[in-house]
Design an enzyme around this catalytic site. Structure first.
Site, short mmCIF file in Angstrom:
data_model
loop_
_atom_site.label_atom_id
_atom_site.label_comp_id
_atom_site.label_asym_id
_atom_site.label_seq_id
_atom_site.Cartn_x
_atom_site.Cartn_y
_atom_site.Cartn_z
N GLY A 79 0.79 -1.23 0.00
CA GLY A 79 0.00 0.00 0.00
C GLY A 79 0.82 1.27 0.00
O GLY A 79 0.27 2.38 -0.04
N SER A 116 9.33 -7.04 -0.85
CA SER A 116 10.71 -7.48 -0.59
C SER A 116 11.22 -6.94 0.75
O SER A 116 12.12 -6.11 0.80
CB SER A 116 11.64 -7.07 -1.74
OG SER A 116 11.52 -5.70 -2.10
#
Lengths: 209, 209
Positions: free
Chosen positions: A39, A110
């Site tokens: 987000g 990640s």
């Protein structure tokens, strides 16, 4: 594009190199590795940067959940080994695109430094540009575009970055953008300014080794 | 390449499409999937075709053992499941390159029809061009560039295509070249002629959907 006939092809046993492809494209290639919370706006920013690169006539490509999760990385789950393998494959594919002379933009959470460092290690110095898309957890949770934070809070998603799993902030990212404080235009401009000063946007003979 | 400043970037929430990238490159993109026995000359031909495409100013890239086996597909073995997964990943990466507007050339034995059909199914009709690099087994074995046939005959390599494992010839390949009967220049010319008549080498507005 030349439209010469094919009758008088003369073959020399050489291969086309990365430098050859960059020279033809008119610019250097690199990985723009966007990292940050779910987000935070990684994919939006990567696509906006690609749009600007494309308008300038540069060769570019975005790797994100849309074209990776159900394709190359289909079948990988969310356990530790699969999570590492997920990022490893993305790093390997990014390396191939760099070799092909393309500016490749990757947009994945990640969250672990070790995974990002592995991806960095696959390409040459200067070819890996880590873009930390910084945004407070509360703001990401407030946006909750995909409804994932709500599910994570209810315990319906385990190991969710920021809620039940850590996000390890980059220690020395090449670029930081603060998506809750900068407009998308400002963020794109920051990335482009970096690429410009790093000499990525043009191909100069000095790059020939 | 434009060198305009970055101060007046205006962002529109769209993404760059495959058609956009092809239009910019000035040609369509596709997979040239070279298949054939070990030693038939797949990699040599793929590199020679790429050289010709590159000289014409087209965006191209070769995937072969050199950049895949020790990278993306590191850790995969030669058992049936791993063999399928090897080709599946190559097919998925080829699809990404087609999406990126690049003519991608893959050079792998890929002995099973089902594996090649899977790779074909990942891209759109007309984007998968199977190139059968045909060469008699005896000729491949006589060349034995890597010494693999000798090892296979001595039983030091199991499941070796043509010796102890089958090679399933393509039933309807788009292109057949006979590497024991044609010069490399003739084979390159045959591939280029196919690409020309298939409308790959230029980008025309009629491709816009």
């Amino acid at each position: 594009m030349a439209k010469e006939g094919v009758a008088h092809i003369v073959w020399h046993p050489t291969t086309v190199t990365k430098a050859d492809r960059q020279r033809r494209a008119g610019h250097k290639s690199c990985v723009l590795w966007f990292t940050g919370l779910s987000g935070a706006g990684k994919s939006t920013l990567a696509n906006a940067v690609e749009q600007e690169l494309h308008q300038r006539g540069l060769a570019s490509y975005v790797l994100d959940g849309d074209n990776i999760r159900h394709g190359l990385n289909k079948g990988l789950g969310f356990g530790e080994e699969d999570r590492k393998e997920n990022i490893r494959r993305i790093g390997e594919v990014a390396k191939l695109f760099v070799d092909a002379g393309v500016i490749v933009l990757t947009a994945f959470i990640s969250p672990y430094r070790s995974d990002r460092e592995l991806a960095r290690s696959l390409v040459e110095a200067g070819e890996f540009i880590e873009v930390y898309v910084k945004c407070p957890l509360e703001e990401c949770e407030r946006r909750d575009v995909k409804g994932l934070y709500e599910k994570a809070r209810r315990g319906e998603i385990g190991q969710f970055t920021g809620i039940s799993a850590p996000y390890e902030e980059p220690l020395q990212p090449e670029i930081v953008v603060e998506s809750s404080e900068q407009t998308i235009e400002e963020s794109v401009a920051a990335v482009l300014a970096y690429l410009e000063q790093a000499g990525i946007l043009t191909y100069e003979k000095k790059h020939d080794a």
